[in-house]
Scaffold this motif. Structure first.
Motif, PDB file in Angstrom:
ATOM      1  N   ASN A   1     -23.807 -11.761  -8.974  1.00  0.00           N
ATOM      2  CA  ASN A   1     -23.632 -13.197  -8.753  1.00  0.00           C
ATOM      3  C   ASN A   1     -24.949 -13.943  -8.528  1.00  0.00           C
ATOM      4  O   ASN A   1     -24.942 -15.130  -8.199  1.00  0.00           O
ATOM      5  CB  ASN A   1     -22.706 -13.434  -7.560  1.00  0.00           C
ATOM      6  CG  ASN A   1     -21.289 -12.948  -7.820  1.00  0.00           C
ATOM      7  OD1 ASN A   1     -20.784 -13.098  -8.937  1.00  0.00           O
ATOM      8  ND2 ASN A   1     -20.663 -12.346  -6.809  1.00  0.00           N
ATOM      9  N   GLU A   2     -26.052 -13.231  -8.698  1.00  0.00           N
ATOM     10  CA  GLU A   2     -27.349 -13.869  -8.504  1.00  0.00           C
ATOM     11  C   GLU A   2     -27.739 -14.684  -9.739  1.00  0.00           C
ATOM     12  O   GLU A   2     -27.229 -14.466 -10.837  1.00  0.00           O
ATOM     13  CB  GLU A   2     -28.424 -12.812  -8.230  1.00  0.00           C
ATOM     14  CG  GLU A   2     -28.233 -12.032  -6.954  1.00  0.00           C
ATOM     15  CD  GLU A   2     -28.376 -12.902  -5.709  1.00  0.00           C
ATOM     16  OE1 GLU A   2     -29.095 -13.920  -5.778  1.00  0.00           O
ATOM     17  OE2 GLU A   2     -27.773 -12.550  -4.681  1.00  0.00           O
ATOM     18  N   ARG A   3     -28.647 -15.617  -9.526  1.00  0.00           N
ATOM     19  CA  ARG A   3     -29.229 -16.344 -10.657  1.00  0.00           C
ATOM     20  C   ARG A   3     -30.402 -15.521 -11.196  1.00  0.00           C
ATOM     21  O   ARG A   3     -31.204 -14.991 -10.420  1.00  0.00           O
ATOM     22  CB  ARG A   3     -29.705 -17.729 -10.215  1.00  0.00           C
ATOM     23  CG  ARG A   3     -28.557 -18.614  -9.745  1.00  0.00           C
ATOM     24  CD  ARG A   3     -29.054 -19.949  -9.246  1.00  0.00           C
ATOM     25  NE  ARG A   3     -29.711 -20.718 -10.309  1.00  0.00           N
ATOM     26  CZ  ARG A   3     -29.058 -21.458 -11.190  1.00  0.00           C
ATOM     27  NH1 ARG A   3     -27.743 -21.533 -11.155  1.00  0.00           N
ATOM     28  NH2 ARG A   3     -29.718 -22.145 -12.107  1.00  0.00           N
ATOM     29  N   TRP A   4     -30.507 -15.458 -12.527  1.00  0.00           N
ATOM     30  CA  TRP A   4     -31.455 -14.542 -13.150  1.00  0.00           C
ATOM     31  C   TRP A   4     -32.465 -15.262 -14.040  1.00  0.00           C
ATOM     32  O   TRP A   4     -32.148 -16.264 -14.684  1.00  0.00           O
ATOM     33  CB  TRP A   4     -30.712 -13.516 -14.016  1.00  0.00           C
ATOM     34  CG  TRP A   4     -30.016 -12.449 -13.213  1.00  0.00           C
ATOM     35  CD1 TRP A   4     -28.783 -12.521 -12.639  1.00  0.00           C
ATOM     36  CD2 TRP A   4     -30.533 -11.163 -12.904  1.00  0.00           C
ATOM     37  NE1 TRP A   4     -28.483 -11.348 -11.994  1.00  0.00           N
ATOM     38  CE2 TRP A   4     -29.543 -10.499 -12.145  1.00  0.00           C
ATOM     39  CE3 TRP A   4     -31.723 -10.497 -13.198  1.00  0.00           C
ATOM     40  CZ2 TRP A   4     -29.713  -9.206 -11.671  1.00  0.00           C
ATOM     41  CZ3 TRP A   4     -31.884  -9.205 -12.728  1.00  0.00           C
ATOM     42  CH2 TRP A   4     -30.892  -8.574 -11.973  1.00  0.00           C
ATOM     43  N   ILE A   5     -33.677 -14.700 -14.068  1.00  0.00           N
ATOM     44  CA  ILE A   5     -34.711 -15.117 -15.018  1.00  0.00           C
ATOM     45  C   ILE A   5     -35.004 -13.908 -15.901  1.00  0.00           C
ATOM     46  O   ILE A   5     -35.374 -12.838 -15.407  1.00  0.00           O
ATOM     47  CB  ILE A   5     -35.997 -15.543 -14.295  1.00  0.00           C
ATOM     48  CG1 ILE A   5     -35.720 -16.733 -13.376  1.00  0.00           C
ATOM     49  CG2 ILE A   5     -37.093 -15.885 -15.294  1.00  0.00           C
ATOM     50  CD1 ILE A   5     -36.856 -17.038 -12.436  1.00  0.00           C
TER      51      ILE A   5
ATOM     52  N   PRO B   1     -24.768 -11.715 -16.406  1.00  0.00           N
ATOM     53  CA  PRO B   1     -24.650 -13.085 -15.887  1.00  0.00           C
ATOM     54  C   PRO B   1     -24.954 -14.112 -16.984  1.00  0.00           C
ATOM     55  O   PRO B   1     -25.919 -13.978 -17.727  1.00  0.00           O
ATOM     56  CB  PRO B   1     -25.706 -13.130 -14.779  1.00  0.00           C
ATOM     57  CG  PRO B   1     -25.885 -11.709 -14.370  1.00  0.00           C
ATOM     58  CD  PRO B   1     -25.693 -10.898 -15.605  1.00  0.00           C
ATOM     59  N   ILE B   2     -24.113 -15.122 -17.079  1.00  0.00           N
ATOM     60  CA  ILE B   2     -24.291 -16.107 -18.147  1.00  0.00           C
ATOM     61  C   ILE B   2     -25.243 -17.220 -17.735  1.00  0.00           C
ATOM     62  O   ILE B   2     -25.650 -18.033 -18.559  1.00  0.00           O
ATOM     63  CB  ILE B   2     -22.936 -16.718 -18.551  1.00  0.00           C
ATOM     64  CG1 ILE B   2     -22.294 -17.424 -17.347  1.00  0.00           C
ATOM     65  CG2 ILE B   2     -22.019 -15.670 -19.136  1.00  0.00           C
ATOM     66  CD1 ILE B   2     -21.031 -18.181 -17.702  1.00  0.00           C
ATOM     67  N   GLN B   3     -25.610 -17.287 -16.460  1.00  0.00           N
ATOM     68  CA  GLN B   3     -26.497 -18.360 -16.019  1.00  0.00           C
ATOM     69  C   GLN B   3     -27.959 -17.946 -16.069  1.00  0.00           C
ATOM     70  O   GLN B   3     -28.802 -18.544 -15.421  1.00  0.00           O
ATOM     71  CB  GLN B   3     -26.151 -18.818 -14.588  1.00  0.00           C
ATOM     72  CG  GLN B   3     -26.526 -17.829 -13.488  1.00  0.00           C
ATOM     73  CD  GLN B   3     -25.435 -16.835 -13.195  1.00  0.00           C
ATOM     74  OE1 GLN B   3     -24.675 -16.468 -14.089  1.00  0.00           O
ATOM     75  NE2 GLN B   3     -25.321 -16.389 -11.950  1.00  0.00           N
ATOM     76  N   ALA B   4     -28.269 -16.917 -16.854  1.00  0.00           N
ATOM     77  CA  ALA B   4     -29.661 -16.443 -16.958  1.00  0.00           C
ATOM     78  C   ALA B   4     -30.557 -17.535 -17.535  1.00  0.00           C
ATOM     79  O   ALA B   4     -30.194 -18.240 -18.469  1.00  0.00           O
ATOM     80  CB  ALA B   4     -29.724 -15.194 -17.834  1.00  0.00           C
TER      81      ALA B   4
ATOM     82  N   ASP C   1     -34.432 -19.385  -5.895  1.00  0.00           N
ATOM     83  CA  ASP C   1     -33.647 -18.272  -5.378  1.00  0.00           C
ATOM     84  C   ASP C   1     -33.303 -17.270  -6.472  1.00  0.00           C
ATOM     85  O   ASP C   1     -32.532 -16.328  -6.236  1.00  0.00           O
ATOM     86  CB  ASP C   1     -32.344 -18.796  -4.744  1.00  0.00           C
ATOM     87  CG  ASP C   1     -32.600 -19.567  -3.460  1.00  0.00           C
ATOM     88  OD1 ASP C   1     -33.559 -19.215  -2.749  1.00  0.00           O
ATOM     89  OD2 ASP C   1     -31.858 -20.529  -3.180  1.00  0.00           O
ATOM     90  N   ALA C   2     -33.840 -17.472  -7.663  1.00  0.00           N
ATOM     91  CA  ALA C   2     -33.527 -16.582  -8.775  1.00  0.00           C
ATOM     92  C   ALA C   2     -34.276 -15.260  -8.630  1.00  0.00           C
ATOM     93  O   ALA C   2     -35.292 -15.161  -7.940  1.00  0.00           O
ATOM     94  CB  ALA C   2     -33.900 -17.249 -10.089  1.00  0.00           C
TER      95      ALA C   2
END
Length: 407
Positions: free
Chosen positions: A293-297, A321-324, A341-342
Motif C-alpha cells: 500500500n506504499e507509494r512507489w518510485i 501498485p498502480i500509483q507508481a 513519503d514514497a
C-alpha cells in the motif's frame, strides 16, 4: 588569378555551408537556412572535405557532429564569417538598403579590391592578378551592388579608394591568413588518438563512473571529442546501430535486442529498497506484503528495474501498485524519496550503497534474486581503439571504486 584563388583551401561559400550545418545539425536544415538546394550543400561539403583531406562531420545523436579536424575547420570558418559580418555592419551604417556582403562575397571579390586599393589602378591590378581589366571592373561593380556604395573615385592619377574599399581591403588582409593557416593547423594535430567518443547512458546507470573515465581520457588524449547523453534502451540501441553513438552503458538485459550488438559486463550491483531516513516503513515493514500500500518510485516500463519491480509483487501473488511514479534519473529519484513519503526500488553497487545520502536509508527487507549487472553495449562491426580505451578507463575507475570500499 585562378592560382591565387586556388591557394585558399576553402571557398567562402563552403565556409558558410560548414558553419550552417554545425548550427542547424543537418544538411537539409542548412540548405533551407542558406536558401541553397540540398544537393548544392552536400556538394559544397564534399568538395571541402576533399580539399582538406579530412572528414569534417560525422553522424551523431543530434545530427551532424564535428570530428576533431572538423572542430578546427569550423573554428576557422566562424572566425572568417564573423569578420565579414562585422565589416558588413560597419558598411550598413552608410546606407538604408539591406546589404548582401556576408551572403555572397567570395575571395576573388576581396582579393581584387585589395589589389586595386594597393596599386591605385584597375589595369595594374589586372596585370598583377593575371586578369583582364574588364574582368576587374566587372568584379568591382559586383561588390558595389553588394555594399550599395561607391568603392573608388576616378582621379587623374588613377582610382582613389573610398571608405568602403578600404574596409574591404582591410577585411581581406585579416581573414586571408586565417584561411591559409587552416591546413597547417589540421596537419599539426597531435599524433595521438583523435575522433569522437559518444557514449549513451541508460537511465539510473553509470552517471558516476562515466565522467571519471572521460576526465582520464581527456588528460591523456585531448584530441578526442567526448560526448555523453542519456536515453531509454531502444533509443540508444537504434542510435548505436546507426552510428550516432559509439556505445552505451546500463543494466544488462537477458541479451541485446539486435544481433549486431554485443554486451560486456562491467560491474555487479543489486536491487535495493530505499526510503527517507525517518520513514516509519523502516520499523513497520518486515516483508514485501507490508509494502503493497506504499507509494512507489520506479523506473519506466520496459526497463529491467520495472520488470523486477513487477515480478516482486507477482511473486507474492499481488498486483504491482498502480500509483507508481516513474522517474528518468537516479538523482531525481533519490531527491523525490527525500522529500516525500514514497519508497523507491533502485540499484546500487557496493561503493554507492556505502556512500548513500544520510537522508536516505535502505529498507531492511531481503529481496529475492536481487543481483544485477551493469555493462557496456557495442556494435559488433564498429570496434575502435577509442572505444577500447574507454572500456579500459571504465575498468580502472570501477577497480578504484571497489578498492575504496574495502579500506
Amino acid at each position: 588569378m585562378s592560382n591565387a584563388i586556388s591557394s585558399f583551401p576553402l571557398t567562402l561559400k563552403q565556409c558558410r555551408v560548414i558553419t550552417e550545418i554545425m548550427r542547424k545539425g543537418t544538411e537539409k536544415e542548412a540548405s533551407a537556412s542558406l536558401n541553397f538546394s540540398q544537393p548544392s550543400v552536400s556538394r559544397a561539403l564534399s568538395q571541402a572535405e576533399q580539399a582538406l583531406k579530412v572528414s569534417i562531420f560525422t553522424r551523431g545523436w543530434s545530427g551532424a557532429e564535428p570530428t576533431s579536424e572538423g572542430e578546427i575547420v569550423i573554428s576557422s570558418c566562424n572566425s572568417i564569417l564573423q569578420s565579414i559580418a562585422k565589416t558588413e555592419r560597419q558598411l550598413q551604417q552608410n546606407v538604408k538598403v539591406l546589404l548582401k556582403l556576408k551572403a555572397y562575397v567570395e575571395w576573388r571579390h576581396l582579393m581584387i579590391i585589395e589589389a586595386v586599393v594597393h596599386v591605385g589602378s584597375a589595369s595594374v591590378a589586372a596585370q598583377t592578378l593575371g586578369m583582364t581589366q574588364p574582368a576587374v571592373s566587372k568584379t568591382l561593380k559586383e561588390v558595389e551592388n553588394m555594399v550599395q556604395q561607391p568603392l573608388f573615385l576616378r582621379a587623374r592619377r588613377g582610382l582613389v579608394p573610398q571608405t568602403a574599399a578600404k574596409q574591404l581591403a582591410s577585411l581581406f588582409l585579416r581573414i586571408s591568413p586565417v584561411a591559409h593557416s587552416l591546413l597547417p593547423s589540421i596537419q599539426s594535430l597531435p599524433n595521438e588518438l583523435t575522433g569522437r567518443l559518444s557514449v549513451g547512458m541508460l537511465s539510473f546507470s553509470c552517471q558516476d563512473i562515466v565522467p571519471i573515465a572521460f576526465a582520464s581520457i581527456f588528460k591523456q588524449h585531448s584530441g578526442i571529442r567526448l560526448q555523453a547523453m542519456q536515453g531509454p534502451y531502444h533509443m540508444l540501441a537504434n542510435a548505436l546501430r546507426q552510428g550516432e553513438i559509439d556505445c552505451f552503458l546500463g543494466l544488462m538485459r537477458k541479451g541485446p535486442i539486435h544481433p549486431e550488438l554485443i554486451e560486456t559486463p562491467l560491474l555487479r550491483a543489486q536491487y535495493t529498497l530505499i526510503a527517507r531516513a525517518d520513514h516509519p516503513v523502516h520499523t513497520s515493514a518486515k516483508t514485501l506484503n507490508d509494502l503493497t500500500n506504499e507509494r512507489w518510485i520506479v523506473a519506466r516500463h520496459g526497463t529491467p528495474i520495472r520488470e523486477y519491480f513487477e515480478g516482486l509483487f507477482h511473486s507474492i501473488d499481488n498486483k504491482p501498485p498502480i500509483q507508481a511514479l516513474e522517474m528518468l534519473t537516479f538523482a531525481s529519484s533519490e531527491e523525490l524519496v527525500i522529500h516525500s513519503d514514497a519508497i523507491a526500488l533502485l540499484f546500487y553497487d557496493d561503493w554507492n550503497i556505502n556512500q548513500l545520502n544520510p537522508r536516505l536509508k535502505q529498507i531492511p527487507i531481503t529481496l529475492p534474486n536481487a543481483e544485477c549487472t551493469i555493462g557496456i553495449t557495442r556494435h559488433r562491426e564498429r570496434q575502435s581503439t577509442i572505444i577500447q580505451t574507454f572500456i579500459e578507463e571504465l575498468t580502472l575507475t570501477i577497480q578504484d571504486k571497489l578498492a575504496s570500499t574495502q579500506l
